[in-house]
Design a protein around this motif. Structure first.
Motif, PDB file in Angstrom:
ATOM      1  N   ILE A 113      -1.549   3.862  -1.923  1.00 11.14           N
ATOM      2  CA  ILE A 113      -2.630   3.305  -2.722  1.00 11.14           C
ATOM      3  C   ILE A 113      -3.673   2.671  -1.806  1.00 11.14           C
ATOM      4  O   ILE A 113      -3.347   1.861  -0.934  1.00 11.14           O
ATOM      5  CB  ILE A 113      -2.101   2.227  -3.700  1.00 11.14           C
ATOM      6  N   ALA A 118      -7.559   0.907  -7.927  1.00 16.73           N
ATOM      7  CA  ALA A 118      -6.554   1.617  -7.138  1.00 16.73           C
ATOM      8  C   ALA A 118      -6.931   3.087  -7.038  1.00 16.73           C
ATOM      9  O   ALA A 118      -7.285   3.721  -8.032  1.00 16.73           O
ATOM     10  CB  ALA A 118      -5.182   1.476  -7.785  1.00 16.73           C
ATOM     11  N   ARG A 119      -6.865   3.619  -5.819  1.00  9.27           N
ATOM     12  CA  ARG A 119      -7.057   5.052  -5.592  1.00  9.27           C
ATOM     13  C   ARG A 119      -5.777   5.622  -4.993  1.00  9.27           C
ATOM     14  O   ARG A 119      -5.309   5.165  -3.950  1.00  9.27           O
ATOM     15  CB  ARG A 119      -8.229   5.320  -4.642  1.00  9.27           C
ATOM     16  N   HIS A 120      -5.200   6.596  -5.668  1.00  9.49           N
ATOM     17  CA  HIS A 120      -3.949   7.217  -5.245  1.00  9.49           C
ATOM     18  C   HIS A 120      -4.271   8.304  -4.226  1.00  9.49           C
ATOM     19  O   HIS A 120      -4.994   9.259  -4.532  1.00  9.49           O
ATOM     20  CB  HIS A 120      -3.249   7.807  -6.472  1.00  9.49           C
ATOM     21  N   ASP A 137      -3.811   6.331 -10.155  1.00  6.24           N
ATOM     22  CA  ASP A 137      -5.188   6.453  -9.729  1.00  6.24           C
ATOM     23  C   ASP A 137      -6.133   5.921 -10.799  1.00  6.24           C
ATOM     24  O   ASP A 137      -6.032   6.281 -11.983  1.00  6.24           O
ATOM     25  CB  ASP A 137      -5.515   7.922  -9.440  1.00  6.24           C
ATOM     26  N   THR A 159       0.801  -1.216   0.000  1.00  9.96           N
ATOM     27  CA  THR A 159       0.000   0.000   0.000  1.00  9.96           C
ATOM     28  C   THR A 159       0.838   1.272   0.000  1.00  9.96           C
ATOM     29  O   THR A 159       0.407   2.292  -0.545  1.00  9.96           O
ATOM     30  CB  THR A 159      -0.959   0.044   1.209  1.00  9.96           C
ATOM     31  N   HIS A 160       2.043   1.218   0.618  1.00 10.27           N
ATOM     32  CA  HIS A 160       2.902   2.394   0.619  1.00 10.27           C
ATOM     33  C   HIS A 160       4.311   2.020   1.048  1.00 10.27           C
ATOM     34  O   HIS A 160       4.574   0.884   1.436  1.00 10.27           O
ATOM     35  CB  HIS A 160       2.324   3.521   1.481  1.00 10.27           C
ATOM     36  N   GLY A 166       2.129   1.834  -5.576  1.00 15.26           N
ATOM     37  CA  GLY A 166       1.882   3.132  -6.180  1.00 15.26           C
ATOM     38  C   GLY A 166       3.130   3.644  -6.882  1.00 15.26           C
ATOM     39  O   GLY A 166       4.251   3.472  -6.403  1.00 15.26           O
TER      40      GLY A 166
END
Length: 218
Positions: free
Chosen positions: A138, A127-129, A114, A73-74, A97
């Motif tokens: 993400i 996926a949403r940035h 995104d 995720t990050h 991301g």
């Protein structure tokens, strides 16, 4: 058994059984990170969200069927401590991301922007940035055609607030703007939230507090 999403390090996984997707949540140490195994019920294909730590625990959860991919995720180190070992054992494809990929010491096979689609068998997730906790965090949204949406938020949204922006007012403003627009603005109250640490929540439980979060600045 009813899924509660309340797991502890060293304890069993909790399994959320949806019509098309099974979601297994497990906690790993030493920072009580959550990892989520998604399994397409039609094909058996699996994807792991955050190989945070305790590779043996994660590989046991994955089982003999293996995984097709791991999504990180990050870039923060507590979310990828077991990534190299899990990828070596499974041959999984890696997602992250785009803006965070360089900060993850395992090569990213697919850099996400995104709106990109991530597939697990016949299941599609979006996926949403979200910017602020890190440059390339993400969240992953599953819009269940048989029920309400589900969103895996990493460290961008928790019960009680957005993620840590380390006293950076600009980063906080960007994060809460992104979370309000891309998560709360796009998804209904029934949406189930699976965070990177701790217990689950719903958007409906958190939505009344958005103005309070913005006012307090964290």
């Amino acid at each position: 058994m009813t899924y509660k999403g309340d797991v502890t390090v060293g304890g069993p996984a909790d399994v959320h059984e949806l019509t098309d997707l099974m979601i297994s949540k497990v906690a790993v140490g030493p920072m009580d990170n959550n990892a989520y195994l998604l399994r397409c019920r039609a094909t058996g294909e699996q994807l792991l969200i955050d190989a945070a730590n305790d590779a043996a625990t994660l590989l046991t959860l994955i089982g003999d069927d293996g995984i097709g991919a791991v999504l990180t995720t990050h870039r923060h180190g507590d979310h990828w401590q077991a990534l190299a070992e899990v990828v070596a054992a499974t041959g999984a494809r890696t997602y992250a991301g785009r803006e965070d990929a360089e900060g993850i010491p395992v090569a990213t096979d697919a850099a996400l922007d995104d709106g990109d689609t991530v597939r697990v068998g016949q299941v599609e997730l979006t996926a949403r940035h979200l910017v602020g906790h890190t440059p390339g965090s993400i969240a992953l949204v599953y819009d269940d055609p048989h029920g309400h949406p589900h969103v895996f938020t990493g460290d961008c949204l928790f019960p009680g607030g957005v993620g840590n922006t380390f006293d950076d007012a600009t980063a906080f403003a960007r994060l809460i703007d992104d979370v309000e627009t891309k998560i709360f603005g796009a998804l209904p109250d029934e949406t189930w939230v699976y965070p990177g640490h701790g217990k689950d929540t719903t958007l409906g439980a958190e939505r009344p507090h958005l103005a309070e979060w913005r006012a307090r600045g964290w």
